[in-house]
Design a protein around this motif. Structure first.
Motif, PDB file in Angstrom:
ATOM      1  N   UNK A 140      46.649  48.990  57.960  1.00 40.50           N
ATOM      2  CA  UNK A 140      47.793  49.279  58.824  1.00 40.50           C
ATOM      3  C   UNK A 140      47.953  50.788  58.891  1.00 40.50           C
ATOM      4  N   UNK A 141      47.729  51.364  60.075  1.00 42.61           N
ATOM      5  CA  UNK A 141      47.727  52.818  60.215  1.00 42.61           C
ATOM      6  C   UNK A 141      48.713  53.331  61.266  1.00 42.61           C
ATOM      7  N   UNK A 142      48.846  52.629  62.379  1.00 39.49           N
ATOM      8  CA  UNK A 142      49.723  53.135  63.441  1.00 39.49           C
ATOM      9  C   UNK A 142      51.162  53.152  62.968  1.00 39.49           C
ATOM     10  N   UNK A 143      51.872  54.192  63.364  1.00 40.02           N
ATOM     11  CA  UNK A 143      53.226  54.437  62.882  1.00 40.02           C
ATOM     12  C   UNK A 143      54.138  54.797  64.054  1.00 40.02           C
ATOM     13  N   UNK A 144      55.439  54.756  63.827  1.00 40.70           N
ATOM     14  CA  UNK A 144      56.375  54.982  64.928  1.00 40.70           C
ATOM     15  C   UNK A 144      57.634  55.708  64.482  1.00 40.70           C
ATOM     16  N   UNK A 145      58.288  56.309  65.464  1.00 43.45           N
ATOM     17  CA  UNK A 145      59.668  56.761  65.263  1.00 43.45           C
ATOM     18  C   UNK A 145      60.515  56.147  66.369  1.00 43.45           C
ATOM     19  N   UNK A 146      61.719  55.727  66.018  1.00 42.88           N
ATOM     20  CA  UNK A 146      62.631  55.102  66.969  1.00 42.88           C
ATOM     21  C   UNK A 146      63.930  55.892  66.953  1.00 42.88           C
ATOM     22  N   UNK A 147      64.282  56.469  68.068  1.00 40.65           N
ATOM     23  CA  UNK A 147      65.551  57.180  68.198  1.00 40.65           C
ATOM     24  C   UNK A 147      66.516  56.312  68.978  1.00 40.65           C
ATOM     25  N   UNK A 185      47.988  47.882  66.876  1.00 39.30           N
ATOM     26  CA  UNK A 185      48.640  46.592  66.615  1.00 39.30           C
ATOM     27  C   UNK A 185      49.708  46.678  65.523  1.00 39.30           C
ATOM     28  N   UNK A 186      49.541  47.563  64.568  1.00 40.13           N
ATOM     29  CA  UNK A 186      50.521  47.665  63.489  1.00 40.13           C
ATOM     30  C   UNK A 186      51.864  48.155  64.000  1.00 40.13           C
ATOM     31  N   UNK A 187      51.847  48.905  65.088  1.00 34.12           N
ATOM     32  CA  UNK A 187      53.083  49.528  65.565  1.00 34.12           C
ATOM     33  C   UNK A 187      54.113  48.503  66.008  1.00 34.12           C
ATOM     34  N   UNK A 188      53.693  47.466  66.757  1.00 35.54           N
ATOM     35  CA  UNK A 188      54.658  46.469  67.214  1.00 35.54           C
ATOM     36  C   UNK A 188      55.292  45.755  66.031  1.00 35.54           C
ATOM     37  N   UNK A 217      61.906  55.517  60.984  1.00 40.05           N
ATOM     38  CA  UNK A 217      60.472  55.777  60.942  1.00 40.05           C
ATOM     39  C   UNK A 217      59.756  54.557  60.376  1.00 40.05           C
ATOM     40  N   UNK A 218      58.646  54.150  60.998  1.00 41.80           N
ATOM     41  CA  UNK A 218      57.786  53.127  60.410  1.00 41.80           C
ATOM     42  C   UNK A 218      56.415  53.732  60.169  1.00 41.80           C
ATOM     43  N   UNK A 219      55.874  53.474  58.987  1.00 43.53           N
ATOM     44  CA  UNK A 219      54.566  54.010  58.614  1.00 43.53           C
ATOM     45  C   UNK A 219      53.629  52.874  58.223  1.00 43.53           C
ATOM     46  N   UNK A 220      52.369  52.988  58.638  1.00 45.81           N
ATOM     47  CA  UNK A 220      51.360  52.055  58.169  1.00 45.81           C
ATOM     48  C   UNK A 220      51.140  52.264  56.682  1.00 45.81           C
ATOM     49  N   UNK A 221      51.149  51.182  55.936  1.00 46.85           N
ATOM     50  CA  UNK A 221      51.090  51.291  54.476  1.00 46.85           C
ATOM     51  C   UNK A 221      49.772  51.893  53.982  1.00 46.85           C
ATOM     52  N   UNK A 222      48.715  51.787  54.786  1.00 47.84           N
ATOM     53  CA  UNK A 222      47.402  52.231  54.334  1.00 47.84           C
ATOM     54  C   UNK A 222      47.085  53.680  54.679  1.00 47.84           C
ATOM     55  N   UNK A 223      48.057  54.408  55.179  1.00 49.08           N
ATOM     56  CA  UNK A 223      47.868  55.837  55.409  1.00 49.08           C
ATOM     57  C   UNK A 223      47.707  56.570  54.081  1.00 49.08           C
TER      58      UNK A 223
END
Length: 314
Positions: free
Chosen positions: A82-89, A137-140, A31-37
Motif C-alpha cells: 500500500x503506497x498511494x496516499x492522500x490529503x483531504x481538506x 488503488x490504496x488511495x480509495x 492525511x492517509x498514508x500507505x502503510x508500506x511507505x
C-alpha cells in the motif's frame, strides 16, 4: 493541454452525496498514508501535502486494499504494498469535490470523484499522490477510511463495495474506450438515472446504457454492457439519493457555464487544438444531452468549437 482538459472534466462530474464530513470543521486536513511507505517516503509525501503536526494521519494496509478490491481486480494490479496516499481538506457545505493526483497511472481523478460521490463523500479537496507511479488503488480505501474516522460514522459495507466496484469497472472500461470516455459515460448514465430513476428490468437498463454510449460515440462490448448493468443494479439497492444527484448536476452546469464565459475559459477555447475537439464534445455532452445548442456546444461532428457562443445557465 491534457492537464487543462482533466481540470475541466473535474468541473462537470456528477455528485451523489448522502454523507458528509459531519464532525470535521472547514479547513481541517486528514492525511492517509500507505502503510508500506519507507520512513523517507512518508517524510517526503507529508512535506508534499503540506502536513503539520495538527493533521490526523491514518494508515492504509495492503490487506485492506485486497479486502475491498479483491473481488473486482487481480492481485497483481492491487500489488503487495500500500503506497498511494492522500490529503483531504474539508470545505464549506456546497463546495463539491475536487480531486488532483500525482504519480497515479491507472485510477484517474474522475474515477476517484465518481466512486467517492457514490460512497457519499462531498465538500472536500482531495490530493492523491505516491513516491513513484502506482495504480492508485490504496488511495480509495484510504479516503473511505478517513471519512469514517473523521465523521465518526461508518459507511455501510455494501456502499463501500459498490464504490470500489464502480472504480474498477470504470478503470477497466477506460482501458478499452479511453479514460475520459469511460468517466463521461458513467456520469451520463447517472444523469439519466437522476432524472428518471434506475430502470426496473435488465432490458430497460441495457437500453439506457446503450443510448448513453451512443450519444457519446462510444462502442461497448457485451462484457462492458453486462458489467455496467450489474453495477447499476447494485446501485439501486444501496439507497442513493438520486434527487441530490440532479441538484449537483445543476451546480455542475453552472460551474462549466461560468468557466466558459470567463476570460480563462475563452482563452482555453481559442487555444484548444483540432485533435481535442471530438474529446471536448464528448465530455460536454455527457451532462448536457440535448441541451448542447442552448450551451453553444457544436453538434456532434462539428469542428467549429472555437467559434461557439456560450450563454450562462440559470
Amino acid at each position: 493541454m491534457k492537464k487543462i482538459i482533466v481540470s475541466l472534466i473535474l468541473l462537470i462530474m456528477i455528485a451523489i452525496p448522502s454523507i458528509s464530513f459531519a464532525d470535521a470543521a472547514v479547513g481541517d486536513i486528514i492525511i492517509t498514508l500507505g502503510e508500506d511507505l519507507t520512513d523517507q517516503q512518508k517524510k517526503t509525501l507529508l512535506s508534499e501535502m503540506n502536513a503539520t503536526e495538527e493533521n490526523q494521519i491514518i494508515y492504509v494496509t495492503n490487506e485492506e486494499e485486497h479486502k475491498y478490491l479483491g473481488d473486482y481486480i487481480s492481485k497483481a494490479t492491487i500489488g503487495s504494498k500500500a503506497l498511494s496516499s492522500t490529503s483531504i481538506t474539508i470545505e464549506k457545505s456546497g463546495s463539491g469535490l475536487e480531486v488532483n493526483t500525482k504519480n497515479i497511472n491507472w485510477v484517474t481523478d474522475e474515477m476517484y470523484l465518481n466512486a467517492l460521490m457514490t460512497a457519499g463523500v462531498k465538500d472536500a479537496t482531495i490530493y492523491v499522490t505516491a513516491p513513484f507511479e502506482v495504480s492508485g488503488t490504496a488511495a480509495l480505501t484510504g479516503l473511505i477510511k478517513a471519512y469514517e474516522i473523521s465523521s465518526d460514522e461508518a459507511i455501510p459495507e455494501d456502499v463501500k463495495q459498490v464504490a470500489n466496484e464502480e472504480l474498477v469497472t470504470t478503470a477497466k472500461l477506460g482501458d478499452e474506450v479511453g479514460t475520459e470516455n469511460a468517466s463521461a459515460l458513467m456520469a451520463k448514465i447517472k444523469d439519466e438515472v437522476a432524472k428518471n430513476g434506475i430502470p426496473e428490468t435488465d432490458a430497460e437498463l441495457r437500453s439506457l446504457i446503450e443510448k448513453c454510449a451512443s450519444d457519446l460515440g462510444i462502442t461497448l462490448s457485451e462484457t462492458d454492457l453486462n458489467n455496467l448493468i450489474d453495477l447499476f443494479n447494485k446501485m439501486r439497492d444501496i439507497n442513493i439519493d438520486w434527487n441530490q444527484v440532479g441538484q449537483q448536476l445543476d451546480k455542475a452546469k453552472d460551474k462549466i457555464s461560468n468557466f466558459l464565459n470567463s476570460e480563462e475559459g475563452q482563452s482555453f477555447l481559442q487555444s484548444i487544438k483540432e485533435f481535442f475537439i471530438a474529446l471536448w464534445n464528448a465530455i460536454i455532452s455527457f451532462f448536457t444531452g440535448n441541451e448542447q445548442s442552448a450551451l453553444g456546444v457544436p453538434a456532434k461532428g462539428s469542428t467549429s468549437l472555437n467559434n461557439a457562443t456560450f450563454i450562462k445557465v440559470g
